[in-house]
Design a protein around this motif. Structure first.
Motif, PDB file in Angstrom:
ATOM      1  N   SER A 129      53.047  34.088  41.851  1.00  0.00           N
ATOM      2  CA  SER A 129      52.818  33.856  40.416  1.00  0.00           C
ATOM      3  C   SER A 129      52.026  34.978  39.754  1.00  0.00           C
ATOM      4  O   SER A 129      51.977  35.060  38.522  1.00  0.00           O
ATOM      5  CB  SER A 129      52.082  32.534  40.212  1.00  0.00           C
ATOM      6  OG  SER A 129      50.836  32.556  40.896  1.00  0.00           O
ATOM      7  N   ALA A 130      51.423  35.831  40.562  1.00  0.00           N
ATOM      8  CA  ALA A 130      50.591  36.903  39.997  1.00  0.00           C
ATOM      9  C   ALA A 130      51.389  38.161  39.687  1.00  0.00           C
ATOM     10  O   ALA A 130      50.915  39.040  38.968  1.00  0.00           O
ATOM     11  CB  ALA A 130      49.456  37.251  40.968  1.00  0.00           C
ATOM     12  N   LEU A 131      52.603  38.278  40.218  1.00  0.00           N
ATOM     13  CA  LEU A 131      53.401  39.478  40.021  1.00  0.00           C
ATOM     14  C   LEU A 131      53.853  39.594  38.570  1.00  0.00           C
ATOM     15  O   LEU A 131      54.443  38.677  38.018  1.00  0.00           O
ATOM     16  CB  LEU A 131      54.621  39.447  40.953  1.00  0.00           C
ATOM     17  CG  LEU A 131      55.536  40.678  40.923  1.00  0.00           C
ATOM     18  CD1 LEU A 131      54.778  41.925  41.345  1.00  0.00           C
ATOM     19  CD2 LEU A 131      56.741  40.456  41.823  1.00  0.00           C
ATOM     20  N   GLN A 132      53.603  40.743  37.961  1.00  0.00           N
ATOM     21  CA  GLN A 132      53.934  40.964  36.560  1.00  0.00           C
ATOM     22  C   GLN A 132      54.736  42.262  36.374  1.00  0.00           C
ATOM     23  O   GLN A 132      54.798  43.099  37.277  1.00  0.00           O
ATOM     24  CB  GLN A 132      52.652  41.029  35.716  1.00  0.00           C
ATOM     25  CG  GLN A 132      51.803  39.779  35.781  1.00  0.00           C
ATOM     26  CD  GLN A 132      52.512  38.557  35.216  1.00  0.00           C
ATOM     27  OE1 GLN A 132      53.263  38.657  34.251  1.00  0.00           O
ATOM     28  NE2 GLN A 132      52.272  37.392  35.835  1.00  0.00           N
ATOM     29  N   LYS A 133      55.313  42.410  35.182  1.00  0.00           N
ATOM     30  CA  LYS A 133      56.078  43.628  34.869  1.00  0.00           C
ATOM     31  C   LYS A 133      55.243  44.881  35.108  1.00  0.00           C
ATOM     32  O   LYS A 133      55.731  45.899  35.610  1.00  0.00           O
ATOM     33  CB  LYS A 133      56.544  43.618  33.414  1.00  0.00           C
ATOM     34  CG  LYS A 133      57.532  42.533  33.028  1.00  0.00           C
ATOM     35  CD  LYS A 133      57.964  42.761  31.584  1.00  0.00           C
ATOM     36  CE  LYS A 133      58.867  41.636  31.097  1.00  0.00           C
ATOM     37  NZ  LYS A 133      58.077  40.409  30.818  1.00  0.00           N
ATOM     38  N   LYS A 134      53.994  44.812  34.692  1.00  0.00           N
ATOM     39  CA  LYS A 134      53.124  45.981  34.807  1.00  0.00           C
ATOM     40  C   LYS A 134      53.018  46.439  36.260  1.00  0.00           C
ATOM     41  O   LYS A 134      52.999  47.649  36.536  1.00  0.00           O
ATOM     42  CB  LYS A 134      51.736  45.654  34.253  1.00  0.00           C
ATOM     43  CG  LYS A 134      50.747  46.812  34.344  1.00  0.00           C
ATOM     44  CD  LYS A 134      49.399  46.409  33.786  1.00  0.00           C
ATOM     45  CE  LYS A 134      48.418  47.576  33.850  1.00  0.00           C
ATOM     46  NZ  LYS A 134      48.176  48.052  35.229  1.00  0.00           N
ATOM     47  N   ASP A 135      52.952  45.488  37.193  1.00  0.00           N
ATOM     48  CA  ASP A 135      52.860  45.848  38.608  1.00  0.00           C
ATOM     49  C   ASP A 135      54.105  46.616  39.050  1.00  0.00           C
ATOM     50  O   ASP A 135      54.020  47.596  39.791  1.00  0.00           O
ATOM     51  CB  ASP A 135      52.716  44.585  39.467  1.00  0.00           C
ATOM     52  CG  ASP A 135      51.493  43.771  39.083  1.00  0.00           C
ATOM     53  OD1 ASP A 135      50.427  44.381  38.908  1.00  0.00           O
ATOM     54  OD2 ASP A 135      51.623  42.545  38.962  1.00  0.00           O
ATOM     55  N   VAL A 136      55.246  46.154  38.579  1.00  0.00           N
ATOM     56  CA  VAL A 136      56.510  46.806  38.934  1.00  0.00           C
ATOM     57  C   VAL A 136      56.574  48.198  38.319  1.00  0.00           C
ATOM     58  O   VAL A 136      56.908  49.173  38.991  1.00  0.00           O
ATOM     59  CB  VAL A 136      57.705  45.959  38.468  1.00  0.00           C
ATOM     60  CG1 VAL A 136      59.016  46.642  38.820  1.00  0.00           C
ATOM     61  CG2 VAL A 136      57.646  44.565  39.080  1.00  0.00           C
ATOM     62  N   ARG A 137      56.237  48.285  37.041  1.00  0.00           N
ATOM     63  CA  ARG A 137      56.270  49.586  36.364  1.00  0.00           C
ATOM     64  C   ARG A 137      55.336  50.594  37.032  1.00  0.00           C
ATOM     65  O   ARG A 137      55.701  51.765  37.231  1.00  0.00           O
ATOM     66  CB  ARG A 137      55.864  49.412  34.899  1.00  0.00           C
ATOM     67  CG  ARG A 137      55.937  50.700  34.084  1.00  0.00           C
ATOM     68  CD  ARG A 137      55.047  50.608  32.865  1.00  0.00           C
ATOM     69  NE  ARG A 137      53.637  50.473  33.243  1.00  0.00           N
ATOM     70  CZ  ARG A 137      52.667  50.138  32.391  1.00  0.00           C
ATOM     71  NH1 ARG A 137      52.964  49.867  31.131  1.00  0.00           N
ATOM     72  NH2 ARG A 137      51.421  50.047  32.801  1.00  0.00           N
ATOM     73  N   ASP A 138      54.152  50.157  37.405  1.00  0.00           N
ATOM     74  CA  ASP A 138      53.175  51.064  37.993  1.00  0.00           C
ATOM     75  C   ASP A 138      53.634  51.629  39.338  1.00  0.00           C
ATOM     76  O   ASP A 138      53.209  52.718  39.741  1.00  0.00           O
ATOM     77  CB  ASP A 138      51.828  50.353  38.176  1.00  0.00           C
ATOM     78  CG  ASP A 138      51.142  50.070  36.842  1.00  0.00           C
ATOM     79  OD1 ASP A 138      51.592  50.639  35.821  1.00  0.00           O
ATOM     80  OD2 ASP A 138      50.178  49.272  36.817  1.00  0.00           O
ATOM     81  N   LYS A 139      54.492  50.890  40.047  1.00  0.00           N
ATOM     82  CA  LYS A 139      55.020  51.385  41.321  1.00  0.00           C
ATOM     83  C   LYS A 139      56.251  52.273  41.117  1.00  0.00           C
ATOM     84  O   LYS A 139      56.457  53.244  41.848  1.00  0.00           O
ATOM     85  CB  LYS A 139      55.377  50.209  42.235  1.00  0.00           C
ATOM     86  CG  LYS A 139      54.174  49.416  42.724  1.00  0.00           C
ATOM     87  CD  LYS A 139      53.252  50.275  43.562  1.00  0.00           C
ATOM     88  CE  LYS A 139      52.082  49.457  44.103  1.00  0.00           C
ATOM     89  NZ  LYS A 139      51.150  50.291  44.913  1.00  0.00           N
ATOM     90  N   LEU A 140      57.060  51.931  40.130  1.00  0.00           N
ATOM     91  CA  LEU A 140      58.290  52.698  39.912  1.00  0.00           C
ATOM     92  C   LEU A 140      58.031  54.027  39.208  1.00  0.00           C
ATOM     93  O   LEU A 140      58.732  55.016  39.452  1.00  0.00           O
ATOM     94  CB  LEU A 140      59.274  51.877  39.079  1.00  0.00           C
ATOM     95  CG  LEU A 140      59.829  50.600  39.709  1.00  0.00           C
ATOM     96  CD1 LEU A 140      60.722  49.871  38.708  1.00  0.00           C
ATOM     97  CD2 LEU A 140      60.611  50.915  40.975  1.00  0.00           C
TER      98      LEU A 140
END
Length: 375
Positions: A105-116
């Motif tokens: 539930s903590a995973l957010q768009k920002k986390d994905v963007r920051d890795k990509l």
């Protein structure tokens, strides 16, 4: 006490006086967090059954890694081996190292963007990574109801890429084809010649059996494929992939020459000469046959899939109808052919446009006008 419930948790320490003091300090910190409304039960005791009691949603206590592992297991039963293997590589190579310890539930768009964002990869690779994660989170939200919404829904990350200088279509010329076939022999030569004259995908070639060939009608039926990671023959990737291919002279000749090797057994058409068994995908062909044949022929190296592009370019350059070529190659319609192989099409008909010019050209306008006036 937490939310009116007495909770007991075990900690993996021996009951020494020093450890008892540490446990007492830990309890005091928990009580302070509860008093200040900052206590997170799942974060403090991630393996505790009590954590689920106080979670706002099930995804608060489920890690991304544990969910992706279970999701992959389900996909294995639903996907072709090659597709599943691609998913697994993305999960193991990217998603788990990046987000595995996060709560679902903590995973957010920002986390994905920051890795990509810092990843040195093409937009195609970025899209593939996001596609797998999006599919998993869709199930987590809509089916398993572990999270309220999929944070990836309706969103994707991409970079600005410069236009490609060249595409990956690099067909072999007629002289290069002849040189390659001259350098090959036996079953290897037959396989390569058949590939040049049918445009079939390598996965389709290795799955062919003699029962798929109709010599009377001069066609071969394509209904299955065998990829590198499959343990058995699978259906074709798309419905359009199931088709009949007209066997032209070069393809028929290759089959006639191949009969002496595998026809009597009545099973696979093409075998790996080193094992006497069906080829196990495109990689063995490339490594044990294709590379040394191309090198021996003195031809600039291109990967084996270029035989498919070569077929398309030959057919279109000769003036064959794009729709017919599309059906031969297993495309649903001719738009893919026009988009990918359009450069070979313009000169196919030297008289192109002349018929329209003769009927509607400017020298015909007065005649057409007089005709219209009379009516």
């Amino acid at each position: 006490m937490y939310r009116g419930i007495r909770c007991r948790e075990r900690i993996p320490l021996k009951p020494t006086s020093a450890n008892l003091k540490r446990a007492e300090q830990h309890r005091s910190a928990i009580l302070h967090a509860i008093a200040t409304n900052s206590f997170d039960y799942a974060a403090t005791f991630p393996e505790s059954k009590n954590a689920a009691k106080f979670a706002g949603q099930p995804g608060d206590v489920r890690t991304v890694e544990s969910y992706l592992d279970a999701w992959l297991d389900r996909q294995k039963k639903q996907l072709k081996a090659s597709t599943y293997n691609g998913y697994r590589k993305i999960v193991v190579g990217y998603l788990v190292p990046w987000f595995g310890t996060l709560k679902l539930s903590a995973l957010q768009k920002k986390d994905v963007r920051d890795k990509l964002e810092p990843l040195e990869a093409s937009n195609k690779t970025l899209a593939n990574i996001q596609s797998v994660l999006r599919a998993a989170l869709t199930e987590a939200a809509d089916i398993d109801q572990l999270i309220e919404t999929n944070p990836m829904a309706g969103w994707s990350y991409s970079k600005v890429e410069p236009p490609k200088e060249t595409d990956d279509i690099d067909p072999f010329t007629r002289d290069e084809q002849l040189a390659i076939l001259k350098a090959a022999d036996g079953q290897g030569k037959n396989l390569i010649q058949f590939a040049f004259w049918t445009g079939m995908r390598t996965s389709e070639l290795v799955a062919l059996d003699w029962k798929d060939v109709d010599f009377i009608r001069a066609v071969v039926r394509v209904s299955k494929a065998m990829t590198q990671h499959a343990t058995s023959v699978e259906t074709t990737k798309t419905v359009a992939g199931r088709r009949e291919i007209k066997l032209l002279g070069g393809a028929l000749e290759a089959l006639q020459n191949q009969k002496q090797y595998t026809y009597l057994a009545g099973q696979e058409i093409f075998q790996n000469p080193q094992t006497g068994e069906r080829w196990a995908g495109d990689q063995p062909i490339r490594k044990t046959l294709w590379q040394w044949v191309v090198k021996k022929a003195g031809v600039r190296y291109r990967y084996p899939y270029q035989t498919r592009h070569t077929y398309a370019s030959m057919m279109l350059s000769a003036g064959e109808h794009p729709m017919w070529v599309a059906k031969q190659m297993g495309h649903r319609d001719w738009t893919m052919i026009a988009r990918r192989y359009g450069r070979w099409m313009p000169d196919a008909d030297a008289q192109a446009g002349s018929r329209a010019e003769a009927l509607y050209g400017t020298h015909q306008l007065p005649v057409l006008q007089n005709s219209m006036d009379k009516h």
